[in-house]
Design a protein around this motif. Structure first.
Motif, PDB file in Angstrom:
ATOM      1  N   VAL A 117       0.835  -1.205   0.000  1.00 58.62           N
ATOM      2  CA  VAL A 117       0.000   0.000   0.000  1.00 58.62           C
ATOM      3  C   VAL A 117       0.867   1.251   0.000  1.00 58.62           C
ATOM      4  O   VAL A 117       0.636   2.196  -0.773  1.00 58.62           O
ATOM      5  CB  VAL A 117      -0.961  -0.003   1.213  1.00 58.62           C
ATOM      6  CG1 VAL A 117      -1.660   1.352   1.353  1.00 58.62           C
ATOM      7  CG2 VAL A 117      -1.990  -1.118   1.060  1.00 58.62           C
ATOM      8  N   ASN A 118       1.889   1.278   0.842  1.00 59.00           N
ATOM      9  CA  ASN A 118       2.763   2.452   0.909  1.00 59.00           C
ATOM     10  C   ASN A 118       3.542   2.655  -0.384  1.00 59.00           C
ATOM     11  O   ASN A 118       3.757   3.795  -0.818  1.00 59.00           O
ATOM     12  CB  ASN A 118       3.720   2.328   2.092  1.00 59.00           C
ATOM     13  CG  ASN A 118       3.032   2.556   3.428  1.00 59.00           C
ATOM     14  OD1 ASN A 118       2.033   3.255   3.503  1.00 59.00           O
ATOM     15  ND2 ASN A 118       3.565   1.948   4.479  1.00 59.00           N
ATOM     16  N   GLU A 133      -3.871  -6.438 -10.126  1.00 62.68           N
ATOM     17  CA  GLU A 133      -4.006  -7.652 -10.938  1.00 62.68           C
ATOM     18  C   GLU A 133      -3.272  -8.824 -10.293  1.00 62.68           C
ATOM     19  O   GLU A 133      -2.134  -8.683  -9.801  1.00 62.68           O
ATOM     20  CB  GLU A 133      -3.416  -7.408 -12.333  1.00 62.68           C
ATOM     21  CG  GLU A 133      -3.611  -8.532 -13.317  1.00 62.68           C
ATOM     22  CD  GLU A 133      -5.032  -8.625 -13.845  1.00 62.68           C
ATOM     23  OE1 GLU A 133      -5.464  -9.754 -14.177  1.00 62.68           O
ATOM     24  OE2 GLU A 133      -5.701  -7.592 -13.938  1.00 62.68           O
ATOM     25  N   ASP A 134      -3.935  -9.983 -10.275  1.00 64.05           N
ATOM     26  CA  ASP A 134      -3.292 -11.252  -9.896  1.00 64.05           C
ATOM     27  C   ASP A 134      -2.633 -11.205  -8.516  1.00 64.05           C
ATOM     28  O   ASP A 134      -1.510 -11.666  -8.326  1.00 64.05           O
ATOM     29  CB  ASP A 134      -2.259 -11.661 -10.954  1.00 64.05           C
ATOM     30  CG  ASP A 134      -2.885 -12.001 -12.294  1.00 64.05           C
ATOM     31  OD1 ASP A 134      -4.093 -12.302 -12.314  1.00 64.05           O
ATOM     32  OD2 ASP A 134      -2.182 -11.952 -13.318  1.00 64.05           O
ATOM     33  N   ILE A 135      -3.370 -10.642  -7.549  1.00 59.66           N
ATOM     34  CA  ILE A 135      -2.908 -10.607  -6.160  1.00 59.66           C
ATOM     35  C   ILE A 135      -3.808 -11.532  -5.346  1.00 59.66           C
ATOM     36  O   ILE A 135      -5.030 -11.440  -5.413  1.00 59.66           O
ATOM     37  CB  ILE A 135      -2.968  -9.175  -5.594  1.00 59.66           C
ATOM     38  CG1 ILE A 135      -2.078  -8.237  -6.431  1.00 59.66           C
ATOM     39  CG2 ILE A 135      -2.532  -9.150  -4.135  1.00 59.66           C
ATOM     40  CD1 ILE A 135      -2.195  -6.780  -6.055  1.00 59.66           C
ATOM     41  N   ALA A 136      -3.223 -12.434  -4.598  1.00 61.26           N
ATOM     42  CA  ALA A 136      -3.974 -13.481  -3.913  1.00 61.26           C
ATOM     43  C   ALA A 136      -4.877 -12.924  -2.817  1.00 61.26           C
ATOM     44  O   ALA A 136      -4.574 -11.902  -2.197  1.00 61.26           O
ATOM     45  CB  ALA A 136      -3.011 -14.508  -3.320  1.00 61.26           C
ATOM     46  N   ALA A 137      -5.980 -13.615  -2.592  1.00 58.92           N
ATOM     47  CA  ALA A 137      -6.860 -13.324  -1.452  1.00 58.92           C
ATOM     48  C   ALA A 137      -6.279 -14.012  -0.203  1.00 58.92           C
ATOM     49  O   ALA A 137      -5.640 -15.060  -0.306  1.00 58.92           O
ATOM     50  CB  ALA A 137      -8.263 -13.845  -1.741  1.00 58.92           C
ATOM     51  N   PRO A 138      -6.473 -13.416   0.985  1.00 58.57           N
ATOM     52  CA  PRO A 138      -7.259 -12.211   1.260  1.00 58.57           C
ATOM     53  C   PRO A 138      -6.481 -10.906   1.173  1.00 58.57           C
ATOM     54  O   PRO A 138      -7.054  -9.839   1.370  1.00 58.57           O
ATOM     55  CB  PRO A 138      -7.735 -12.454   2.689  1.00 58.57           C
ATOM     56  CG  PRO A 138      -6.628 -13.220   3.326  1.00 58.57           C
ATOM     57  CD  PRO A 138      -6.084 -14.123   2.240  1.00 58.57           C
ATOM     58  N   ARG A 139      -5.159 -10.961   0.881  1.00 57.48           N
ATOM     59  CA  ARG A 139      -4.377  -9.726   0.878  1.00 57.48           C
ATOM     60  C   ARG A 139      -4.876  -8.728  -0.168  1.00 57.48           C
ATOM     61  O   ARG A 139      -4.794  -7.513   0.028  1.00 57.48           O
ATOM     62  CB  ARG A 139      -2.884 -10.004   0.705  1.00 57.48           C
ATOM     63  CG  ARG A 139      -2.506 -10.711  -0.556  1.00 57.48           C
ATOM     64  CD  ARG A 139      -1.049 -11.190  -0.512  1.00 57.48           C
ATOM     65  NE  ARG A 139      -0.126 -10.209  -1.066  1.00 57.48           N
ATOM     66  CZ  ARG A 139       0.782  -9.557  -0.376  1.00 57.48           C
ATOM     67  NH1 ARG A 139       0.901  -9.750   0.924  1.00 57.48           N
ATOM     68  NH2 ARG A 139       1.598  -8.696  -0.960  1.00 57.48           N
ATOM     69  N   CYS A 140      -5.444  -9.249  -1.271  1.00 59.97           N
ATOM     70  CA  CYS A 140      -5.949  -8.340  -2.298  1.00 59.97           C
ATOM     71  C   CYS A 140      -7.092  -7.471  -1.772  1.00 59.97           C
ATOM     72  O   CYS A 140      -7.233  -6.309  -2.157  1.00 59.97           O
ATOM     73  CB  CYS A 140      -6.396  -9.119  -3.536  1.00 59.97           C
ATOM     74  SG  CYS A 140      -7.757 -10.266  -3.264  1.00 59.97           S
ATOM     75  N   PHE A 141      -7.924  -8.047  -0.878  1.00 58.59           N
ATOM     76  CA  PHE A 141      -9.025  -7.269  -0.294  1.00 58.59           C
ATOM     77  C   PHE A 141      -8.466  -6.143   0.582  1.00 58.59           C
ATOM     78  O   PHE A 141      -8.927  -5.002   0.523  1.00 58.59           O
ATOM     79  CB  PHE A 141      -9.938  -8.158   0.557  1.00 58.59           C
ATOM     80  CG  PHE A 141     -10.443  -9.394  -0.142  1.00 58.59           C
ATOM     81  CD1 PHE A 141     -10.960  -9.325  -1.417  1.00 58.59           C
ATOM     82  CD2 PHE A 141     -10.403 -10.621   0.496  1.00 58.59           C
ATOM     83  CE1 PHE A 141     -11.432 -10.467  -2.046  1.00 58.59           C
ATOM     84  CE2 PHE A 141     -10.868 -11.762  -0.123  1.00 58.59           C
ATOM     85  CZ  PHE A 141     -11.384 -11.696  -1.402  1.00 58.59           C
ATOM     86  N   GLU A 142      -7.480  -6.489   1.398  1.00 52.67           N
ATOM     87  CA  GLU A 142      -6.892  -5.498   2.305  1.00 52.67           C
ATOM     88  C   GLU A 142      -6.184  -4.396   1.529  1.00 52.67           C
ATOM     89  O   GLU A 142      -6.315  -3.209   1.855  1.00 52.67           O
ATOM     90  CB  GLU A 142      -5.907  -6.187   3.251  1.00 52.67           C
ATOM     91  CG  GLU A 142      -6.513  -7.260   4.144  1.00 52.67           C
ATOM     92  CD  GLU A 142      -5.447  -7.968   4.953  1.00 52.67           C
ATOM     93  OE1 GLU A 142      -4.826  -7.305   5.808  1.00 52.67           O
ATOM     94  OE2 GLU A 142      -5.218  -9.164   4.731  1.00 52.67           O
ATOM     95  N   ILE A 143      -5.430  -4.782   0.508  1.00 53.44           N
ATOM     96  CA  ILE A 143      -4.692  -3.794  -0.292  1.00 53.44           C
ATOM     97  C   ILE A 143      -5.654  -2.828  -0.964  1.00 53.44           C
ATOM     98  O   ILE A 143      -5.481  -1.605  -0.906  1.00 53.44           O
ATOM     99  CB  ILE A 143      -3.799  -4.498  -1.338  1.00 53.44           C
ATOM    100  CG1 ILE A 143      -2.634  -5.220  -0.638  1.00 53.44           C
ATOM    101  CG2 ILE A 143      -3.272  -3.507  -2.370  1.00 53.44           C
ATOM    102  CD1 ILE A 143      -1.854  -6.150  -1.533  1.00 53.44           C
ATOM    103  N   GLU A 144      -6.693  -3.370  -1.587  1.00 49.92           N
ATOM    104  CA  GLU A 144      -7.649  -2.497  -2.274  1.00 49.92           C
ATOM    105  C   GLU A 144      -8.369  -1.581  -1.285  1.00 49.92           C
ATOM    106  O   GLU A 144      -8.513  -0.374  -1.526  1.00 49.92           O
ATOM    107  CB  GLU A 144      -8.664  -3.321  -3.064  1.00 49.92           C
ATOM    108  CG  GLU A 144      -9.629  -2.442  -3.857  1.00 49.92           C
ATOM    109  CD  GLU A 144     -10.609  -3.231  -4.699  1.00 49.92           C
ATOM    110  OE1 GLU A 144     -11.183  -2.643  -5.635  1.00 49.92           O
ATOM    111  OE2 GLU A 144     -10.821  -4.426  -4.411  1.00 49.92           O
TER     112      GLU A 144
END
Length: 385
Positions: A117-118, A133-144
């Motif tokens: 994120v930073n 694009e192509d970022i695994a869950a659940p980290r993709c939810f947190e990042i977005e």
């Protein structure tokens, strides 16, 4: 020469599929002074006084960052940031060729969510939008989620919003074809990762009443701590009974209207299709091999079948969404891709199909009207805000 050798030769010959093209010619000293020094000092001083002017006078007003960490590449899994580069480079090419949008691939190491994120936040001044694009869950939810809180530009995750939009577009026409009321259609979503959860969230927030979520351990229930809190929270909102814990797809498929598979190959059987309500709708979207072979599903009674493959009719492909979406976002200064906008785009895609049939519930990825219709839908939506 094999197909693989041909592809490798093509990409090696150009060192990829992208290049930077100039919009100005520099042939004289006057050209140089206007395009570069000393002329750019005029721009720099104005932008320093009013940073928002960067969007008017520099590429930052039209450039999209395509960001991946390569942790969840379709059909390949976690192949790392470098391995994910060809995918986002290809999508950058599609942005340019289909919608005239400039996009640049950015590979980020698989570091912590906050570091990602930073990193994106710290380079965001160069961009008008962020495409994850192509970022695994659940980290993709947190990042977005975190990026949407700290950035004032659109943040879009194609595996989430893009998939949800195109699935909904196909579902709209499939329900038209089978004379079903969308919001009361009984739906099983098999595979509740990034794409499955986003699709379920969109349907739920649009008022769909009957959704059952199934993943690797069975039905997702609110108190099952084997699932992440995003999955459990949605199951709680859906009111999923606790006694469905550990129930498998075959246990809950009976009397369902729609199967949406965003999971793995060959997890659905002919008997599962036969147990569904009349004229079942099957979206078997796993790639490269679907959850059930379309021929098997058809023989078992499926009325409408969609896959993620170009080998069959009704390819659910995110290409139908993201080029026109960002063309509309950038043209209209829209900062958020919310559920209402996703629904508007899905309707535009569904309505692009002139004669809905079992073989055509979504438009072709080569239909020249797609980008125009989607971007126009975004423009029309902006006028209501």
């Amino acid at each position: 020469m094999t197909e693989a050798e041909d592809i490798l030769k093509l990409h090696a010959a150009h060192t990829g599929v992208l290049d930077i093209k100039s919009d100005l010619s520099v042939n004289t000293k006057a050209d140089l002074s206007k395009a570069y020094t000393p002329g750019v000092a005029i721009l720099s001083k104005k932008i320093a006084a009013d940073p928002e002017l960067k969007n008017k006078y520099t590429i930052s007003g039209k450039l999209v960052a395509l960001v991946t960490d390569g942790s969840a590449v379709l059909g390949l899994g976690n192949i790392g940031p470098a391995g994910g580069l060809p995918v986002i480079e290809g999508k950058a090419l599609l942005y340019k060729d289909l919608a005239g949008i400039s996009a640049i691939p950015v590979a980020v190491d698989q570091v912590s969510v906050d570091e990602v994120v930073n990193t994106i936040k710290n380079i965001s001044l160069s961009f008008a939008g962020i495409h994850l694009e192509d970022i695994a869950a659940p980290r993709c939810f947190e990042i977005e989620d975190k990026l949407k809180q700290v950035l004032d530009i659109p943040v879009y995750h194609d595996d989430q919003e893009g998939t949800a939009i195109v699935v909904l577009a196909g579902l709209i026409n499939a329900c038209r074809l089978t004379s079903r009321d969308l919001k009361y259609t009984k739906i099983v979503i098999n595979g509740v990762g990034a794409s499955g959860l986003a699709t379920a969230r969109l349907l739920f927030n649009l008022g769909f009443k009957n959704l059952t979520l199934v993943d690797v351990y069975g039905v997702v229930t609110p108190e099952d701590d084997r699932y992440n809190h995003y999955q459990r929270d949605l199951a709680r909102q859906l009111g999923t009974p606790a006694d469905l814990k550990n129930k498998k797809l075959s246990d809950v498929i009976k009397n369902q209207d729609v199967f949406i598979g965003l999971s793995d190959q060959n997890v659905m059987s002919a008997s599962d299709v036969e147990a569904m309500n009349d004229d079942p709708i099957i979206f078997a979207l796993a790639n490269p091999v679907p959850e059930i072979d379309p021929d098997i599903a058809s023989k078992a009674g499926a009325k409408v079948i969609a896959t993620g493959s170009s080998q069959y009719p009704n390819q659910v492909n995110n290409i139908l969404a993201f080029p026109g979406l960002f063309k509309g976002l950038l043209a209209n200064g829209i900062k958020k891709v919310d559920f209402d906008l996703q629904f508007v785009i899905a309707k535009a895609l569904a309505n692009t199909v002139e004669k809905v049939s079992a073989e055509e519930i979504v438009p072709s990825v080569f239909d020249e009207r797609v980008v125009k219709n989607v971007s126009q839908a975004v423009t029309d939506f902006s006028k209501t805000k």
